[in-house]
Design a protein around this motif. Structure first.
Motif, PDB file in Angstrom:
ATOM      1  N   GLY A 104     -37.148  35.245  40.913  1.00  0.00           N
ATOM      2  CA  GLY A 104     -37.177  36.660  41.321  1.00  0.00           C
ATOM      3  C   GLY A 104     -38.507  37.015  41.952  1.00  0.00           C
ATOM      4  N   VAL A 105     -39.009  38.199  41.624  1.00  0.00           N
ATOM      5  CA  VAL A 105     -40.311  38.623  42.163  1.00  0.00           C
ATOM      6  C   VAL A 105     -41.397  38.167  41.188  1.00  0.00           C
ATOM      7  N   VAL A 106     -42.318  37.366  41.691  1.00  0.00           N
ATOM      8  CA  VAL A 106     -43.406  36.857  40.844  1.00  0.00           C
ATOM      9  C   VAL A 106     -44.669  37.656  41.159  1.00  0.00           C
ATOM     10  N   LEU A 107     -45.288  38.197  40.109  1.00  0.00           N
ATOM     11  CA  LEU A 107     -46.567  38.900  40.291  1.00  0.00           C
ATOM     12  C   LEU A 107     -47.686  37.858  40.286  1.00  0.00           C
ATOM     13  N   ALA A 108     -48.559  37.900  41.302  1.00  0.00           N
ATOM     14  CA  ALA A 108     -49.707  36.974  41.350  1.00  0.00           C
ATOM     15  C   ALA A 108     -50.976  37.808  41.240  1.00  0.00           C
ATOM     16  N   VAL A 109     -51.749  37.577  40.174  1.00  0.00           N
ATOM     17  CA  VAL A 109     -53.032  38.271  39.991  1.00  0.00           C
ATOM     18  C   VAL A 109     -54.118  37.245  40.287  1.00  0.00           C
ATOM     19  N   MET A 110     -54.935  37.527  41.302  1.00  0.00           N
ATOM     20  CA  MET A 110     -55.772  36.466  41.867  1.00  0.00           C
ATOM     21  C   MET A 110     -57.263  36.824  41.930  1.00  0.00           C
ATOM     22  N   PRO A 111     -58.135  35.806  41.942  1.00  0.00           N
ATOM     23  CA  PRO A 111     -59.587  36.034  41.967  1.00  0.00           C
ATOM     24  C   PRO A 111     -60.144  36.025  43.395  1.00  0.00           C
ATOM     25  N   LEU A 165     -42.437  48.012  43.980  1.00  0.00           N
ATOM     26  CA  LEU A 165     -41.583  47.206  43.084  1.00  0.00           C
ATOM     27  C   LEU A 165     -40.134  47.227  43.578  1.00  0.00           C
ATOM     28  N   GLU A 166     -39.698  48.409  43.992  1.00  0.00           N
ATOM     29  CA  GLU A 166     -38.318  48.554  44.450  1.00  0.00           C
ATOM     30  C   GLU A 166     -38.086  47.733  45.728  1.00  0.00           C
ATOM     31  N   SER A 167     -39.033  47.823  46.665  1.00  0.00           N
ATOM     32  CA  SER A 167     -38.865  47.086  47.930  1.00  0.00           C
ATOM     33  C   SER A 167     -38.878  45.572  47.689  1.00  0.00           C
ATOM     34  N   SER A 168     -39.739  45.119  46.806  1.00  0.00           N
ATOM     35  CA  SER A 168     -39.800  43.672  46.540  1.00  0.00           C
ATOM     36  C   SER A 168     -38.505  43.192  45.902  1.00  0.00           C
ATOM     37  N   SER A 169     -37.995  44.007  44.972  1.00  0.00           N
ATOM     38  CA  SER A 169     -36.775  43.625  44.277  1.00  0.00           C
ATOM     39  C   SER A 169     -35.596  43.543  45.261  1.00  0.00           C
ATOM     40  N   LYS A 170     -35.538  44.508  46.181  1.00  0.00           N
ATOM     41  CA  LYS A 170     -34.462  44.493  47.189  1.00  0.00           C
ATOM     42  C   LYS A 170     -34.609  43.276  48.092  1.00  0.00           C
ATOM     43  N   ALA A 171     -35.839  43.001  48.472  1.00  0.00           N
ATOM     44  CA  ALA A 171     -36.075  41.850  49.365  1.00  0.00           C
ATOM     45  C   ALA A 171     -35.579  40.565  48.705  1.00  0.00           C
ATOM     46  N   ASP A 200     -57.256  51.899  50.655  1.00  0.00           N
ATOM     47  CA  ASP A 200     -56.693  52.855  49.695  1.00  0.00           C
ATOM     48  C   ASP A 200     -56.076  52.129  48.506  1.00  0.00           C
ATOM     49  N   VAL A 201     -56.327  52.674  47.320  1.00  0.00           N
ATOM     50  CA  VAL A 201     -55.700  52.144  46.103  1.00  0.00           C
ATOM     51  C   VAL A 201     -54.377  52.880  45.900  1.00  0.00           C
ATOM     52  N   LEU A 202     -53.324  52.137  45.544  1.00  0.00           N
ATOM     53  CA  LEU A 202     -51.992  52.759  45.411  1.00  0.00           C
ATOM     54  C   LEU A 202     -51.912  53.666  44.179  1.00  0.00           C
ATOM     55  N   ASN A 203     -51.173  54.778  44.327  1.00  0.00           N
ATOM     56  CA  ASN A 203     -50.908  55.618  43.148  1.00  0.00           C
ATOM     57  C   ASN A 203     -49.595  55.150  42.494  1.00  0.00           C
ATOM     58  N   ASP A 204     -49.201  55.794  41.390  1.00  0.00           N
ATOM     59  CA  ASP A 204     -48.039  55.320  40.622  1.00  0.00           C
ATOM     60  C   ASP A 204     -46.746  55.340  41.451  1.00  0.00           C
ATOM     61  N   ASN A 205     -46.580  56.387  42.278  1.00  0.00           N
ATOM     62  CA  ASN A 205     -45.360  56.456  43.111  1.00  0.00           C
ATOM     63  C   ASN A 205     -45.311  55.294  44.097  1.00  0.00           C
ATOM     64  N   GLU A 206     -46.468  54.984  44.652  1.00  0.00           N
ATOM     65  CA  GLU A 206     -46.505  53.884  45.633  1.00  0.00           C
ATOM     66  C   GLU A 206     -46.272  52.520  44.950  1.00  0.00           C
ATOM     67  N   ILE A 207     -46.738  52.398  43.723  1.00  0.00           N
ATOM     68  CA  ILE A 207     -46.478  51.147  42.981  1.00  0.00           C
ATOM     69  C   ILE A 207     -44.971  51.012  42.729  1.00  0.00           C
ATOM     70  N   ASN A 233     -41.806  42.483  52.659  1.00  0.00           N
ATOM     71  CA  ASN A 233     -41.712  42.532  51.187  1.00  0.00           C
ATOM     72  C   ASN A 233     -41.398  41.202  50.513  1.00  0.00           C
ATOM     73  N   ILE A 234     -41.233  40.143  51.291  1.00  0.00           N
ATOM     74  CA  ILE A 234     -41.115  38.828  50.634  1.00  0.00           C
ATOM     75  C   ILE A 234     -42.493  38.503  50.047  1.00  0.00           C
ATOM     76  N   PHE A 235     -43.518  38.733  50.854  1.00  0.00           N
ATOM     77  CA  PHE A 235     -44.894  38.707  50.344  1.00  0.00           C
ATOM     78  C   PHE A 235     -45.409  40.135  50.425  1.00  0.00           C
ATOM     79  N   LYS A 236     -45.775  40.697  49.290  1.00  0.00           N
ATOM     80  CA  LYS A 236     -46.200  42.118  49.290  1.00  0.00           C
ATOM     81  C   LYS A 236     -47.551  42.249  48.590  1.00  0.00           C
ATOM     82  N   THR A 237     -48.498  42.877  49.278  1.00  0.00           N
ATOM     83  CA  THR A 237     -49.796  43.143  48.646  1.00  0.00           C
ATOM     84  C   THR A 237     -49.775  44.533  48.032  1.00  0.00           C
ATOM     85  N   VAL A 238     -50.229  44.635  46.769  1.00  0.00           N
ATOM     86  CA  VAL A 238     -50.425  45.959  46.179  1.00  0.00           C
ATOM     87  C   VAL A 238     -51.903  46.060  45.784  1.00  0.00           C
ATOM     88  N   ILE A 239     -52.578  47.056  46.356  1.00  0.00           N
ATOM     89  CA  ILE A 239     -53.990  47.261  45.996  1.00  0.00           C
ATOM     90  C   ILE A 239     -53.992  48.243  44.839  1.00  0.00           C
TER      91      ILE A 239
END
Ligand code: NAP
Length: 454
Positions: free
Chosen positions: A122-129, A29-35, A18-25, A178-184
């Motif tokens: 802080g929270v680093v976004l990793a965009v990967m191939p 973000l909130e969970s990662s920031s808290k973590a 499943d691809v995440l919708n805006d609410n899930e994104i 949420n220390i490592f979090k995947t977002v599809i």
């Protein structure tokens, strides 16, 4: 919406996610920031123990992980196993070294205290191939998380099962959620995620064209970014090279991951006095390789990542031939039910401008140079500057040339370019900026804080 993973050998759908919708994104973000708010205070010794535990989980389940890699993007199964093992070694390395890399540095001044201390960002976004779907992620994650940051992964859409699996590995190893979090997520969401206040920085590995977009999104709001982009690595074969060894290493490098590696050799620039002998030996190695089903142990090479990728490369080869390249080996395959591609060798006259294009498949572009110096000149014409290699028995001359005259992030002499946890990895020019691995890879995502007490 679903992200589909398709086995490129037979075009069958192997996973759906499943691809995440805006609410899930937003919630991610909130969970990662808290973590991050509690993880940042964790002692580096504890983080080191957790890193070691990730290495153990990787080793324990390596067969299952390797199967997922091979199914999703077609890598030959034994190479997928090697990829997982390499990831485990990287965690060993950072587990042993992270505390040393982040030790305070005292600097002698007139003050009572003057030193550097390292704080995670802080929270680093990793965009990967997709091409090394475990290694690329882990290469970023081990130093980032080892250094006390959290990581949010947006992986390539065709390897979503690997992305989910890696998140589970961190949990199984004992990391809090949420220390490592995947977002599809769809790639159209990436710019917004980068601009979100809860994201501190972004690390991107992928093509130069997308890298430009990531840099633009980060630059607009002055957010730190590291970019590991495309390459067109030149391998220079000097007149005094050991030709058997050079031909063997050049072929090996060109065929890494069926040529789908940023640092696989792409251009072979050979001194004219040894050109025919090199080309003969190189061609016979390439011709000996068997390609087919990635799960059949007798094959050396699996399919390319998709039928589309194969067709794109067919078109590039046809254009080169139309413009005057000589095809030494390789027949075109256009079967729509599989992404198989026969390794191809092209002799390139200098008027064809190939140095601006990255051919992401097993196509060897061979040039004739008038001299060793001319080989270096041709090598440097590219807009890319990731890795390069020199083959010569005169290692002093080769080292001098590499140090002073070759424009790339790394130069390997009499060996193939590869990543190594102990050594910094990265490019110059349109191959990107910043460094991964070694202590430098950790420090890219630290606040290098100066602390003075009078
Ligand atoms: P890519 O097309 O640039 O995609 C890389 C990542 O960017 C994927 O997660 C992709 O997601 C995402 N993406 C695509 N378009 C985007 C956009 N407009 N905005 C934000 N994100 C976007 O590269 P690739 O085909 O996966 O990988 C091959 C390239 O990576 C080659 O050029 C290779 O040289 C390079 N590479 C470089 C290194 C290095 O260390 N220098 C290592 C490995 C690979 P979707 O899948 O959802 O589109």
């Amino acid at each position: 919406m679903k992200a589909l993973s398709i086995n490129p050998y037979n075009n069958e759908v192997v996973f759906e996610n499943d691809v995440l919708n805006d609410n899930e994104i937003e919630s991610a973000l909130e969970s990662s920031s808290k973590a991050f708010s509690f993880y940042k205070a964790e002692f580096s010794e504890k983080r080191a123990r957790l890193l070691k535990s990730v290495a153990d989980v990787l080793r324990k389940n390596k067969t299952s992980y390797a199967k997922t890699i091979s199914l999703e993007m077609g890598k030959i199964f034994k190479d997928s196993l090697a990829e997982v093992e390499k990831c485990a070694s990287l965690f060993d390395f950072y587990s042993e070294n992270i505390s040393v890399f982040l030790q305070d540095v005292n600097i002698k001044t007139e003050f009572k205290v003057s030193k550097i201390v390292y704080n995670p960002l802080g929270v680093v976004l990793a965009v990967m191939p997709w091409n090394f779907p475990f290694w690329q992620v882990i290469r970023a994650a081990a130093p980032i998380i080892g250094g006390g940051n959290c990581l949010m992964l947006k992986h390539a859409s065709n390897v979503s099962e690997c992305a989910k699996t890696i998140e589970n590995i961190f949990i199984e190893a004992g990391f809090p959620e949420n220390i490592f979090k995947t977002v599809i997520v769809n790639s159209s969401k990436v710019s917004n995620i980068i601009s979100d206040k809860r994201i501190a920085a972004v690390t991107f590995t992928g093509s130069t064209d997308v890298g430009r977009k990531i840099a633009e999104a980060a630059g607009k709001i002055l957010k730190k970014s590291v970019l590991e982009l495309g390459g067109n690595d030149p391998y220079m074969v000097f007149e005094d090279a050991d030709i058997d060894k050079a031909a063997d290493i050049c072929a090996k490098s060109r065929l890494i991951n069926v040529g789908q590696s940023c640092i696989s050799a792409k251009r072979f620039i050979v001194n004219q006095n040894i050109y025919d002998e090199f080309l003969g030996k190189f061609s016979s190695i390439i011709k000996s390789k068997k390609y087919g089903d990635q799960f059949d142990d007798s094959n050396d090479l699996g399919p390319l990542v998709s039928v589309k990728a194969r067709d794109d490369i067919n078109n590039i080869v046809s254009d080169f031939v139309k413009n005057g390249a000589n095809k030494v080996y390789g027949k075109e395959i256009t079967d729509k039910s599989s992404a198989l591609f026969e390794p191809t060798i092209l002799e390139i006259p200098e008027h064809i401008k190939v140095e601006e294009i990255e051919v992401f498949g097993p196509v060897a572009l061979v040039y004739k140079a008038k001299s060793d110096e001319d080989a270096v000149r041709i090598a440097n014409t590219s807009k890319f500057g990731l890795g390069s290699a020199i083959f010569s028995k005169d290692t002093e001359k080769a080292i001098r040339t590499a140090e002073k005259y070759v424009d790339s992030g790394s130069v390997f002499i009499n060996d193939l370019v590869r990543s190594d946890a102990r050594l910094p990895f990265g490019g110059i020019k349109e191959s990107g900026y910043g460094r991964e691995l070694s202590d430098l890879g950790v420090k890219e995502f630290q606040n290098i804080k100066t602390l003075v007490c009078a």
